[in-house]
Design a protein around this motif. Sequence first.
Motif, PDB file in Angstrom:
ATOM      1  N   THR A 184       9.767  48.203  81.060  1.00 28.98           N
ATOM      2  CA  THR A 184      10.546  49.434  80.383  1.00 28.98           C
ATOM      3  C   THR A 184      11.334  49.035  78.942  1.00 28.98           C
ATOM      4  N   ALA A 185      12.114  48.595  79.210  1.00 22.79           N
ATOM      5  CA  ALA A 185      12.882  48.962  77.543  1.00 22.79           C
ATOM      6  C   ALA A 185      12.336  48.175  76.621  1.00 22.79           C
ATOM      7  N   LYS A 186      11.249  47.609  76.778  1.00 25.92           N
ATOM      8  CA  LYS A 186      11.081  46.630  75.459  1.00 25.92           C
ATOM      9  C   LYS A 186       9.776  47.886  75.200  1.00 25.92           C
ATOM     10  N   ARG A 187       8.808  48.030  76.035  1.00 26.80           N
ATOM     11  CA  ARG A 187       7.829  49.821  75.959  1.00 26.80           C
ATOM     12  C   ARG A 187       8.614  50.932  74.872  1.00 26.80           C
TER      13      ARG A 187
ATOM     14  N   ILE B 286      22.098  36.039  83.273  1.00 27.45           N
ATOM     15  CA  ILE B 286      20.743  36.022  82.932  1.00 27.45           C
ATOM     16  C   ILE B 286      19.879  37.720  83.298  1.00 27.45           C
ATOM     17  N   ASP B 287      20.776  38.150  84.158  1.00 24.76           N
ATOM     18  CA  ASP B 287      20.232  39.571  83.746  1.00 24.76           C
ATOM     19  C   ASP B 287      20.461  40.027  82.712  1.00 24.76           C
ATOM     20  N   THR B 288      21.930  39.741  82.326  1.00 21.11           N
ATOM     21  CA  THR B 288      22.628  40.399  81.211  1.00 21.11           C
ATOM     22  C   THR B 288      21.882  39.849  79.564  1.00 21.11           C
TER      23      THR B 288
ATOM     24  N   GLU C 141      18.398  41.711  75.599  1.00 16.87           N
ATOM     25  CA  GLU C 141      17.121  40.892  75.116  1.00 16.87           C
ATOM     26  C   GLU C 141      15.226  41.638  75.084  1.00 16.87           C
ATOM     27  N   SER C 142      15.488  42.369  76.059  1.00 17.61           N
ATOM     28  CA  SER C 142      14.458  43.433  76.610  1.00 17.61           C
ATOM     29  C   SER C 142      15.354  44.884  75.178  1.00 17.61           C
ATOM     30  N   GLY C 143      16.245  45.010  74.672  1.00 13.81           N
ATOM     31  CA  GLY C 143      16.442  46.066  73.834  1.00 13.81           C
ATOM     32  C   GLY C 143      17.232  46.806  73.825  1.00 13.81           C
ATOM     33  N   ALA C 144      17.937  46.350  75.554  1.00 15.31           N
ATOM     34  CA  ALA C 144      18.974  47.792  75.950  1.00 15.31           C
ATOM     35  C   ALA C 144      20.519  47.396  74.338  1.00 15.31           C
ATOM     36  N   ASP C 145      21.243  48.463  74.650  1.00 19.06           N
ATOM     37  CA  ASP C 145      22.554  48.658  74.111  1.00 19.06           C
ATOM     38  C   ASP C 145      23.385  48.312  74.635  1.00 19.06           C
TER      39      ASP C 145
END
Length: 278
Positions: free
Chosen positions: A66-69, A88-90, A95-99
């Motif tokens: 969802t973050a990537k999209r 790894i989750d962080t 990397e998905s785009g979260a701030d």
Amino acid sequence: MEPVRRAVVIEDDDDIRHLLETVLSQAGFAVTACANGYDGIEAVRNVGPMVVTLDVNMPGIDGFETAKRIRAFSDAYIVMLTALGEEIDTLQGLESGADDYVTKPFRPRELRARIEAMLRRPRAGAAPTPPPVAPQGRPAEPPAYAPPAAGAHAAPPAAGPPPTAPAERLEHLGLLIDLGTRLVMADGQEIPLTRSEFDLLAALMQSGRRVRTKADLAILLRNESYVTSNFVSDADKRGIEVHMGNLRKKIGENSVTPRWIETVRGVGYRMTGPDAPV
């Protein structure tokens, strides 16, 4: 009249979704809440929020996808909320785009403070303030010359070039950063960075050989100070490591023989010296 601050909450747990709505509403946001990633993406597209809170484990598509999209079309600040706490989750979340990345259970006051701190940071590619414009769209004219008062002596013109403003461009061994336009160039190639990556690189280049600790950099990303900050968690420090890893990857940095950014083990990071490999 100030523009309406909008937020989108994407959370499948009813209780947490209602809590987030309350926290953000009390912070002055008009909130749109969704229970899954698909609806959340459409809400972000339609509402154009400043902030998105996003759960990771949801039906349909997870928070990472969802973050990537969302990041493909929106520059909203994304905060991921999840019970997952492994490094790894962080890494995957950032990397998905979260701030930012907050693990459950979270304290509402801390979440609100983190969001307010993010909003104080400039958006990537923010336009500079335009020059003043005169009525009817004509460029404003410079102030008219005023002759010196009677009996006064005009000062001679100053010798040499006019004083310059503080440098907004920093350069180190072919790595250039423009603080005004938030532009980064490595060997003449423009490098697209996230807000957090740019802010970290700017802090390091402004500090030169002075070491910046992971806690120091984590507080910088919150736009806080050591005086007002109470706690920097291990997750915050891991987040800095993830951001630094992504930054190094984007600029083509080798962490073993660094050209630009070196790790001071057990402490933090600093820029390399003049004898770094080129």
